[in-house]
Motif scaffolding. Structure first.
Motif, PDB file in Angstrom:
ATOM      1  N   SER A  41       0.811  -1.220   0.000  1.00 37.17           N
ATOM      2  CA  SER A  41       0.000   0.000   0.000  1.00 37.17           C
ATOM      3  C   SER A  41       0.840   1.262   0.000  1.00 37.17           C
ATOM      4  CB  SER A  41      -0.956   0.006   1.205  1.00 37.17           C
ATOM      5  OG  SER A  41      -1.878  -1.052   1.090  1.00 37.17           O
ATOM      6  N   GLN A  47      -2.995  11.234   1.141  1.00 35.82           N
ATOM      7  CA  GLN A  47      -4.062  10.367   1.633  1.00 35.82           C
ATOM      8  C   GLN A  47      -3.611   8.897   1.646  1.00 35.82           C
ATOM      9  OE1 GLN A  47      -6.937  11.687   2.656  1.00 35.82           O
ATOM     10  NE2 GLN A  47      -7.536   9.661   3.378  1.00 35.82           N
ATOM     11  N   HIS A  49      -4.008   4.872   1.637  1.00 34.93           N
ATOM     12  CA  HIS A  49      -5.092   3.963   1.241  1.00 34.93           C
ATOM     13  C   HIS A  49      -4.877   2.595   1.858  1.00 34.93           C
ATOM     14  CE1 HIS A  49      -1.992   3.285  -1.841  1.00 34.93           C
ATOM     15  NE2 HIS A  49      -2.509   2.100  -2.019  1.00 34.93           N
ATOM     16  N   ALA A  51      -5.786   1.570   4.984  1.00 36.21           N
ATOM     17  CA  ALA A  51      -6.777   1.052   5.932  1.00 36.21           C
ATOM     18  C   ALA A  51      -7.883   0.262   5.263  1.00 36.21           C
ATOM     19  CB  ALA A  51      -7.372   2.214   6.721  1.00 36.21           C
ATOM     20  N   ASP A  52      -8.412   0.780   4.155  1.00 35.53           N
ATOM     21  CA  ASP A  52      -9.610   0.152   3.612  1.00 35.53           C
ATOM     22  C   ASP A  52      -9.333  -1.096   2.787  1.00 35.53           C
ATOM     23  OD1 ASP A  52      -8.281   1.808   1.897  1.00 35.53           O
ATOM     24  OD2 ASP A  52     -10.061   2.409   0.779  1.00 35.53           O
ATOM     25  N   LYS A  53      -8.290  -1.085   1.964  1.00 31.56           N
ATOM     26  CA  LYS A  53      -8.063  -2.224   1.076  1.00 31.56           C
ATOM     27  C   LYS A  53      -6.570  -2.346   0.759  1.00 31.56           C
ATOM     28  CE  LYS A  53     -11.306  -3.766  -2.181  1.00 31.56           C
ATOM     29  NZ  LYS A  53     -12.090  -3.535  -3.377  1.00 31.56           N
ATOM     30  N   GLU A  55      -2.931  -3.469  -0.475  1.00 37.35           N
ATOM     31  CA  GLU A  55      -2.457  -4.186  -1.657  1.00 37.35           C
ATOM     32  C   GLU A  55      -0.929  -4.283  -1.641  1.00 37.35           C
ATOM     33  OE1 GLU A  55      -5.910  -2.508  -4.743  1.00 37.35           O
ATOM     34  OE2 GLU A  55      -3.846  -1.777  -4.884  1.00 37.35           O
ATOM     35  N   GLU A  89      -4.154  -9.912   2.425  1.00 36.76           N
ATOM     36  CA  GLU A  89      -5.141 -10.487   3.346  1.00 36.76           C
ATOM     37  C   GLU A  89      -4.475 -10.761   4.690  1.00 36.76           C
ATOM     38  OE1 GLU A  89      -7.947 -13.065   1.412  1.00 36.76           O
ATOM     39  OE2 GLU A  89      -7.925 -14.418   3.135  1.00 36.76           O
TER      40      GLU A  89
END
Lengths: 177, 177
Positions: A41, A47, A49, A51-53, A55, A89
């Motif tokens: 990520s 900003q 990114h 926390a939400d998804k 990668e 994951e």
């Protein structure tokens, strides 16, 4: 032995290939190329990114270009990188925290082709809108990819600052910008 | 062409090598092996260790063993894996969030040697107490590494559940436990 060397290093077979209408053909064997690094990520903006998804991004480079870089600290013409992005994951099998890698989100490429591109380097997204394509047209030379790589990358247009083993080579060869 | 094949696939040169007193010799070319996956601060315990000092783990396997796995979904004798652990960093160059890789924390190995080890698989830490060694003695056959791999790994003693490209192969070859 010259023939053997050519077979091993793949000087011909791994060169970037283009369709007649100038789309880059996606290499299918890049997982057997040289791994440079993974990030999780990474974000260059304010900003986050994460926390939400989250990668992962895995970066591979074609082996003969890697060997040339070890020797010179520079990238030869026809160098190709693949950026493979995968979902991260946390919960799976015995893993309870941290992140491991799952399915592919996107496959992108960076190519150096001095005769084909005025800017020498070009950028390709094989997976616009989440669908993986066999070929894709390089972005225009003034794309956000071109601008950011040309401005911020440590060696030519490549983010060697994020590839620890290559960073040592570039420092030794004095090829860092 | 047999000679060429042997040179390319490295069947001989990449086999695990041991000192006369049975220490595994650390391979120095593993960054040119096949990359399987990276994780970030993966933890199998209840207690996460992500927050204080995140670390990446990169897994590489010797190329001829990889080719055998693609064909069979199993690992040949003399298979060797390297686990390379690196510090994860957030702030550096243009990166503002997420994580990228820095210096090495530790290098470990997993080796399959059916004649040398009663348990077939053995585990080696080349960097006890934070110092990197050229050779190291495999852990005893009842080590925590042996016990956890034997109990929880998806294919033989290997955590194929965390290597997305190999997981597809093992599913297709029906070699998942």
């Amino acid at each position: 032995m010259l023939f053997v060397f050519a077979v091993v290093s793949g000087f011909t077979s791994n060169d970037p290939r283009f369709t007649p209408d100038n789309e880059l053909i996606r290499p299918t064997n890049y997982r057997e190329w040289i791994f440079l690094s993974s990030g999780l990520s990474m974000s260059y903006g304010i900003q986050p990114h994460m926390a939400d998804k989250p990668e992962f991004d895995n970066v591979f480079v074609e082996p003969s270009a890697y060997k040339a870089f070890l020797a010179t600290g520079k990238w030869p013409d026809k160098t190709m990188f693949i950026l493979e992005i995968r979902f991260a994951e946390t919960h799976g099998s015995i893993n309870k925290s941290g992140y491991f890698q799952r399915d592919i989100v996107a496959i992108e490429a960076e190519v150096k082709d001095e005769s084909r591109f005025k800017e020498k380097w070009a950028y390709v997204d094989f997976s616009p809108a989440g669908k993986l394509h066999d070929t894709a047209k390089p972005f225009a030379g003034d794309s956000a990819c071109n601008v950011c790589h040309a401005k911020n990358a440590a060696v030519e247009n490549t983010f060697v600052q994020f590839y620890p083993t290559l960073l040592e080579i570039a420092q030794a060869k004095h090829t860092l910008r």
